[in-house]
Write a protein that holds these residues in place. Structure first.
Motif, PDB file in Angstrom:
ATOM      1  N   HIS A 189     -37.127 -56.313  38.067  1.00 48.57           N
ATOM      2  CA  HIS A 189     -36.000 -57.090  38.706  1.00 48.57           C
ATOM      3  C   HIS A 189     -35.101 -55.770  38.995  1.00 48.57           C
ATOM      4  O   HIS A 189     -33.745 -55.762  39.378  1.00 48.57           O
ATOM      5  CB  HIS A 189     -35.505 -57.691  37.080  1.00 48.57           C
ATOM      6  CG  HIS A 189     -35.906 -58.920  36.825  1.00 48.57           C
ATOM      7  ND1 HIS A 189     -35.185 -59.992  37.021  1.00 48.57           N
ATOM      8  CD2 HIS A 189     -37.647 -59.116  35.866  1.00 48.57           C
ATOM      9  CE1 HIS A 189     -36.525 -60.882  36.364  1.00 48.57           C
ATOM     10  NE2 HIS A 189     -37.464 -60.283  35.967  1.00 48.57           N
ATOM     11  N   ALA A 190     -35.379 -54.851  38.641  1.00 51.44           N
ATOM     12  CA  ALA A 190     -34.878 -53.507  39.590  1.00 51.44           C
ATOM     13  C   ALA A 190     -34.797 -53.159  40.292  1.00 51.44           C
ATOM     14  O   ALA A 190     -33.420 -53.103  41.201  1.00 51.44           O
ATOM     15  CB  ALA A 190     -35.574 -51.868  38.697  1.00 51.44           C
ATOM     16  N   ARG A 191     -35.766 -54.345  40.772  1.00 48.15           N
ATOM     17  CA  ARG A 191     -35.324 -53.947  42.875  1.00 48.15           C
ATOM     18  C   ARG A 191     -34.875 -55.676  42.988  1.00 48.15           C
ATOM     19  O   ARG A 191     -34.683 -55.626  43.981  1.00 48.15           O
ATOM     20  CB  ARG A 191     -36.750 -54.632  43.038  1.00 48.15           C
ATOM     21  CG  ARG A 191     -37.877 -53.274  43.036  1.00 48.15           C
ATOM     22  CD  ARG A 191     -38.946 -53.252  43.965  1.00 48.15           C
ATOM     23  NE  ARG A 191     -40.366 -53.253  42.745  1.00 48.15           N
ATOM     24  CZ  ARG A 191     -41.273 -53.892  42.869  1.00 48.15           C
ATOM     25  NH1 ARG A 191     -41.690 -54.858  44.034  1.00 48.15           N
ATOM     26  NH2 ARG A 191     -42.114 -53.865  41.460  1.00 48.15           N
ATOM     27  N   LEU A 192     -34.671 -56.354  42.120  1.00 44.22           N
ATOM     28  CA  LEU A 192     -34.148 -57.415  42.660  1.00 44.22           C
ATOM     29  C   LEU A 192     -32.637 -57.867  42.380  1.00 44.22           C
ATOM     30  O   LEU A 192     -31.263 -58.062  42.845  1.00 44.22           O
ATOM     31  CB  LEU A 192     -34.379 -58.529  41.974  1.00 44.22           C
ATOM     32  CG  LEU A 192     -35.552 -59.407  41.751  1.00 44.22           C
ATOM     33  CD1 LEU A 192     -35.663 -60.507  40.686  1.00 44.22           C
ATOM     34  CD2 LEU A 192     -36.027 -59.841  43.494  1.00 44.22           C
TER      35      LEU A 192
ATOM     36  N   VAL B  39     -33.591 -57.566  31.593  1.00 42.57           N
ATOM     37  CA  VAL B  39     -33.596 -56.079  31.394  1.00 42.57           C
ATOM     38  C   VAL B  39     -33.370 -56.384  30.082  1.00 42.57           C
ATOM     39  O   VAL B  39     -34.843 -55.597  29.478  1.00 42.57           O
ATOM     40  CB  VAL B  39     -33.609 -55.547  31.745  1.00 42.57           C
ATOM     41  CG1 VAL B  39     -34.443 -54.295  31.536  1.00 42.57           C
ATOM     42  CG2 VAL B  39     -34.294 -55.929  33.350  1.00 42.57           C
ATOM     43  N   LYS B  40     -32.338 -56.345  29.013  1.00 41.87           N
ATOM     44  CA  LYS B  40     -32.632 -56.231  27.968  1.00 41.87           C
ATOM     45  C   LYS B  40     -33.093 -56.595  27.123  1.00 41.87           C
ATOM     46  O   LYS B  40     -33.235 -56.183  26.098  1.00 41.87           O
ATOM     47  CB  LYS B  40     -30.585 -56.051  28.107  1.00 41.87           C
ATOM     48  CG  LYS B  40     -29.629 -55.140  28.108  1.00 41.87           C
ATOM     49  CD  LYS B  40     -28.303 -55.267  28.382  1.00 41.87           C
ATOM     50  CE  LYS B  40     -27.274 -54.568  28.981  1.00 41.87           C
ATOM     51  NZ  LYS B  40     -26.078 -55.055  28.935  1.00 41.87           N
TER      52      LYS B  40
ATOM     53  N   ILE C 257     -28.476 -65.415  34.057  1.00 40.96           N
ATOM     54  CA  ILE C 257     -27.458 -64.287  33.354  1.00 40.96           C
ATOM     55  C   ILE C 257     -27.379 -62.832  33.804  1.00 40.96           C
ATOM     56  O   ILE C 257     -27.032 -62.528  33.020  1.00 40.96           O
ATOM     57  CB  ILE C 257     -28.448 -64.251  31.756  1.00 40.96           C
ATOM     58  CG1 ILE C 257     -29.610 -63.716  31.869  1.00 40.96           C
ATOM     59  CG2 ILE C 257     -28.246 -65.589  31.036  1.00 40.96           C
ATOM     60  CD1 ILE C 257     -30.733 -63.588  30.973  1.00 40.96           C
ATOM     61  N   GLY C 258     -28.175 -62.877  34.776  1.00 50.48           N
ATOM     62  CA  GLY C 258     -28.033 -61.573  35.703  1.00 50.48           C
ATOM     63  C   GLY C 258     -29.511 -60.367  35.099  1.00 50.48           C
ATOM     64  O   GLY C 258     -30.092 -61.061  33.921  1.00 50.48           O
TER      65      GLY C 258
END
Length: 111
Positions: free
Chosen positions: A107-110, A82-83, A76-77
């Motif tokens: 997830h910000a790093r990915l 994160v949302k 889903i991305g």
């Protein structure tokens, strides 16, 4: 050694079913039948053994959840994941917030 082709990889994957934590614990129990069943029948024999078993189960559960989380992010991305995690933060206790914040960083790093 060569790499598998897409067809070979798909054929190999088709031969396996998904493995769950229950599968792992079942195999662990079977192994204990031949080695040391006391951890399952009597419980840990000492505080240190109980702590070790507990730590192993926490590590196993954490790794399993992380793999699932990364797979969901791939589908889903990371931004949508994160949302969703942020939405969960609105309904959780303070204890869970720290772990979720670390996940947001991951997830910000990915991305």
């Amino acid at each position: 050694m060569g790499r598998l082709t897409t067809a070979e990889r798909e054929e190999a994957a088709a031969g396996f079913r998904p493995t769950t934590i229950a599968d792992y614990l079942f195999r662990l129990r079977i192994k204990a039948n031949y080695k040391d069943v006391t951890v399952f029948s009597d419980g840990p024999t000492s505080d240190s053994e109980a702590a070790a078993v507990g730590a192993d189960l926490v590590a196993l559960a954490s790794a399993t959840l992380l793999v699932h989380e990364l797979r969901i992010a791939a589908i889903i991305g990371s931004s949508d994941l994160v949302k969703s995690m942020d939405a969960v933060l609105l309904h959780t206790s303070g204890e869970a917030i720290g772990g979720m914040a670390h996940r947001r960083d991951l997830h910000a790093r990915l991305s």
